[in-house]
Design an enzyme around this catalytic site. Sequence first.
Site, PDB file in Angstrom:
ATOM      1  N   HIS A  61      42.401 -65.939  37.304  1.00 36.88           N
ATOM      2  CA  HIS A  61      41.718 -66.074  36.019  1.00 36.88           C
ATOM      3  C   HIS A  61      42.156 -65.035  34.987  1.00 36.88           C
ATOM      4  CE1 HIS A  61      39.508 -68.633  38.557  1.00 36.88           C
ATOM      5  NE2 HIS A  61      38.620 -67.771  38.994  1.00 36.88           N
ATOM      6  N   LYS A  65      37.768 -74.005  30.669  1.00 38.56           N
ATOM      7  CA  LYS A  65      36.661 -73.529  29.817  1.00 38.56           C
ATOM      8  C   LYS A  65      37.018 -73.726  28.347  1.00 38.56           C
ATOM      9  CE  LYS A  65      35.075 -69.993  33.067  1.00 38.56           C
ATOM     10  NZ  LYS A  65      33.679 -70.183  33.432  1.00 38.56           N
ATOM     11  N   ARG A 120      34.040 -82.831  57.301  1.00 39.46           N
ATOM     12  CA  ARG A 120      33.832 -82.916  58.756  1.00 39.46           C
ATOM     13  C   ARG A 120      32.497 -83.538  59.129  1.00 39.46           C
ATOM     14  NH1 ARG A 120      36.818 -79.007  62.315  1.00 39.46           N
ATOM     15  NH2 ARG A 120      35.227 -79.540  63.823  1.00 39.46           N
ATOM     16  N   LYS A 135      31.999 -57.418  40.510  1.00 46.85           N
ATOM     17  CA  LYS A 135      30.725 -58.025  40.891  1.00 46.85           C
ATOM     18  C   LYS A 135      29.631 -56.986  40.650  1.00 46.85           C
ATOM     19  CE  LYS A 135      32.470 -61.725  43.181  1.00 46.85           C
ATOM     20  NZ  LYS A 135      32.378 -63.054  42.548  1.00 46.85           N
ATOM     21  N   HIS A 181      39.985 -72.729  37.213  1.00 40.63           N
ATOM     22  CA  HIS A 181      38.927 -73.359  36.409  1.00 40.63           C
ATOM     23  C   HIS A 181      38.711 -72.656  35.066  1.00 40.63           C
ATOM     24  CE1 HIS A 181      36.194 -70.321  38.131  1.00 40.63           C
ATOM     25  NE2 HIS A 181      35.370 -70.600  37.145  1.00 40.63           N
ATOM     26  N   LYS A 240      41.864 -73.048  44.451  1.00 43.12           N
ATOM     27  CA  LYS A 240      42.224 -71.752  44.989  1.00 43.12           C
ATOM     28  C   LYS A 240      41.392 -71.457  46.228  1.00 43.12           C
ATOM     29  CE  LYS A 240      40.143 -68.002  43.205  1.00 43.12           C
ATOM     30  NZ  LYS A 240      38.719 -67.776  43.478  1.00 43.12           N
ATOM     31  N   GLU A 263      30.550 -59.806  36.346  1.00 43.83           N
ATOM     32  CA  GLU A 263      29.602 -60.733  36.967  1.00 43.83           C
ATOM     33  C   GLU A 263      28.419 -59.933  37.490  1.00 43.83           C
ATOM     34  OE1 GLU A 263      31.454 -64.226  39.150  1.00 43.83           O
ATOM     35  OE2 GLU A 263      32.695 -62.556  39.771  1.00 43.83           O
TER      36      GLU A 263
END
Length: 481
Positions: free
Chosen positions: A234, A176, A46, A328, A172, A142, A210
């Site tokens: 994943h 890997k 945009r 997380k 993704h 995604k 993570e």
Amino acid sequence: MSFTADRLLLFGATGDLSQRMLLPSLCALHADKLVADKVSIVGTARSDMDDTGFRNFAHDALNKFLPEHRKPAINSFLKRLTYQTLDANETAHYTALAGKVRPGGEGLAIFLSTAPSLFESTIAGLQASGLAGPKTRIGLEKPLGTSLETSRHINDAVARAFSEDRIFRIDHYLGKETVQNLLALRFANILFEPIWNAAHIEHVQITVGETVGLEGRVGFYDGAGALRDMVQNHMLQLLALVAMEPPAHYDATSVRDEKVKVLRSLRTVAAAETVRGQYGAGAIAGNAVPAYAEELGKASDTETFVAIKAHIDNWRWKGVPFYLRTGKRMTRRVTEIMIQFRPIPHSIFGGKGAHPVPNRLVIGIQPEENITVSLMAKVPGLDRGGISLREVPLDIAMDDAFAGPTRRIAYERLLLDLIEGDQTLFVRRDEVEAQWEWIDGVRDTWTENAIQPKSYFAGSWGPAAAVALAERDGVTWHEQG
Ligand code: BG6
């Protein structure tokens, strides 16, 4: 239809993914001469910019995100780039875009990393402007929906313009290196396959931890949560690669045929087999971090952690639980798969120090790429009181084993495969739908049983209930902090 694209069109070219991953990956491929000189890249978003403006933008992003040794290639890479401002809902803008993309040529690869709410109008615009012809393929980032129903809606919209062999759904994790190495480990060695089944494997653990929190993705993450953000894609892809039957060939149809069979064999999960969590305040590596609700600025019942005991109802995996866990703000960033083998059927050693511990195979995906097999060995000594045994690791660090070859980030491979048209590492529609079907089942269970996220300290391995989930079966999570 097989063709190598000579033009690449990036939607969402000024977005976060583009800056961190796509532009750096393309520049790395350019530096290594892996894409032909004639491949031009048109960015679109945009933001109102001209070609020079976009090149300056890309220059800054590359300077920030490329490793030092790649930077000499930036200036020549920028020459490939042009830009077209586009409002995805404005049909007229696509005509200008089509002019920029140069009609004709050998083929066009489109990469869509925009909000899914724009997918339909984008696809309609591409079709109306002649950019969706048989020599165009499309890569989709995604999230592809939030449920089976919404994902079908998106898939139907894409299918109206593109045949399945021209649709490249990105996960993704499949790009890997170590994830692909899982296939080499299983199918290029004779050692594992004969024992890769319920007779010899007691359980499997898949952990994706993570340390990051919300990372400013307020709008997206709070509407998604860990189940839909990480497990739906994943983790289920990792599970499918671990559990699938040997494909006859390493190609898109054979590999994906086997994965989808596993995904369709997943049993609907019971409430007691799941744990939802949300991080409270805590500390990671000595630094205080705020609670999720504080980062978000309001209370929320979105989960930032999930643990699930999953079952695959087929012959190979009968009675073998797959413990999945992701969150997380965990203690450490780690993605790994742990295969716990069963005990030996009979021990011939009688001494006090002779307790054979069942073998374990740990496949480290990140941050370190390594494969470790735990083996029992004899402790050196005269063994006057009977033989002593101890567990020792047989450890292969991929960095040491392959010091020479460049280690590429996932998007380098995926973008090259998109340009060249290899779908092996992309997710087929039936896989995505099988994944959503199972995830919808988990969410229904949560709703029916009013399961709310339990709080856990940032910097821990999640709520105590996740430990209990495994311990009830006498299992300990491999990474336990
Ligand atoms: C993305 C998720 O798909 O994967 C993010 O949306 C997550 O929430 C990321 O942080 C993890 O990817 P990686 O490659 O860092 O493990």
